[in-house]
Design an enzyme around this catalytic site. Structure first.
Site, short mmCIF file in Angstrom:
data_model
loop_
_atom_site.label_atom_id
_atom_site.label_comp_id
_atom_site.label_asym_id
_atom_site.label_seq_id
_atom_site.Cartn_x
_atom_site.Cartn_y
_atom_site.Cartn_z
N GLU A 114 0.84 -1.21 0.00
CA GLU A 114 0.00 0.00 0.00
C GLU A 114 0.88 1.26 0.00
OE1 GLU A 114 -2.39 -1.29 3.55
OE2 GLU A 114 -4.07 -0.82 2.22
N GLU A 134 -3.43 -10.23 4.19
CA GLU A 134 -4.45 -9.79 5.15
C GLU A 134 -5.41 -10.91 5.52
OE1 GLU A 134 -3.15 -7.89 2.87
OE2 GLU A 134 -2.89 -5.89 3.69
#
Ligand code: 1HE
Length: 260
Positions: A114, A134
């Protein structure tokens, strides 16, 4: 080299700042101090700096969110506050005053990807690999990846990476657009600095227009985007520097566009 809050190191060479994630013992996992340090740096880069390189110390670019911090996040409000702080920091990178070139190597995973996705030019070394673990950790994206990584490779690929936990190689990342360049291990930083120097030699107005307007234009309805393009061009082209640069070309004093 200066040490900045949040385990960040800074070197300034001419008009280029080299900011290095410097917590290799934790694989540069991003805790709140580092996120705040990134936000503070990119909100107010040092005077005279026109472009930045984002590098990382140790064998990996970034292991993502510092998972040890999650043990103190027990409520939806604490979680959303945490995510919004990441959003603010990465917004300062993407929509700050200076273009940023990242140098990726080793693991570029979760929040590390990210972070990289919020930079403007991405150089990968051969060792780089990308993943979104995740799902394995019981988490979701929280640092803008749903928007930025989806924009780069498509939401369907982000979904597949998150569901399966598999990784992509640096070759695959180059083909998909996670990086713009792929170089041998150890060569990323020199290329990034070279690119940052080239970027710094552009007009400040053009660089500002490119990083501020282009992503917003691309995300707009076409008619709105075209209007924004004209207005952005009028901003970028309205400075005396543009006239000086055009005169330099027409008087054969400026460089030509040649093959790299
Ligand atoms: C960490 C972290 C971390 C390492 N938070 N401490 N991110 C992940 O799920 C990635 C988790 N990390 C790994 O899979 C591996 O550490 C790596 C592949 C990145 C590197 O492996 P390796 O063998 O080189 O190092 P290591 O031995 O696993 O880690 C060294 C130390 O760093 C160790 O601590 P130590 O005290 O035992 O020495 C690790 O615990 C620590 N460490 N990664 C905390 N991430 C805004 S939402 C974003 C959501 C996410 O980012 S999810 C992805 C989280």
């Amino acid at each position: 080299m200066d040490s900045l809050p949040g385990s960040l190191s800074l070197t300034v060479e001419d008009e280029v700042a080299i900011l290095t994630l410097s917590r290799p013992e934790k694989r540069n996992a991003l805790n709140m101090e580092t996120v705040a340090g990134l936000a503070a740096f990119f909100a107010a880069p040092p005077e005279g700096v026109k472009a930045a390189v984002l590098d990382a110390a140790g064998p990996h670019f970034c292991a993502g969110l510092d998972l040890s911090e999650m043990t103190s996040i027990h409520t939806p409000m604490a979680s959303v506050t945490h995510s919004r702080a990441w959003h603010r920091a990465f917004h300062e990178i993407e929509f700050g005053m200076i273009p940023v070139v990242s140098v990726m190597h080793g693991a570029v995973v979760g929040g590390g990807l990210e972070l990289a996705a919020s930079t403007h030019v991405r150089v990968a070394e051969a060792s780089a690999y990308y993943g979104l673990p995740e799902g394995q950790r019981g988490l979701f994206l929280g640092g803008g990846g749903s928007v930025r990584i989806s924009r780069l490779i498509g939401a369907h690929r982000v979904m597949e990476l998150m569901l399966t936990g598999r990784t992509l190689s640096s070759e695959e990342g180059l083909a998909l657009g996670l990086s713009h360049y792929r170089v041998a291990d150890g060569e990323g930083r020199a290329l990034a600095v070279d690119l940052a120097r080239r970027i710094a030699s552009n007009s400040a107005e053009s660089n500002f227009a490119i990083i501020q307007s282009l992503p917003r234009i691309a995300a707009s309805a076409p008619e709105t985007g075209l209007m924004m393009e004209s207005l952005t061009a009028s901003f970028a082209e309205g400075s005396p520097e543009t006239q000086a640069r055009l005169a330099a070309f027409l008087e054969k004093r400026a460089g030509k566009v040649t093959r790299d």
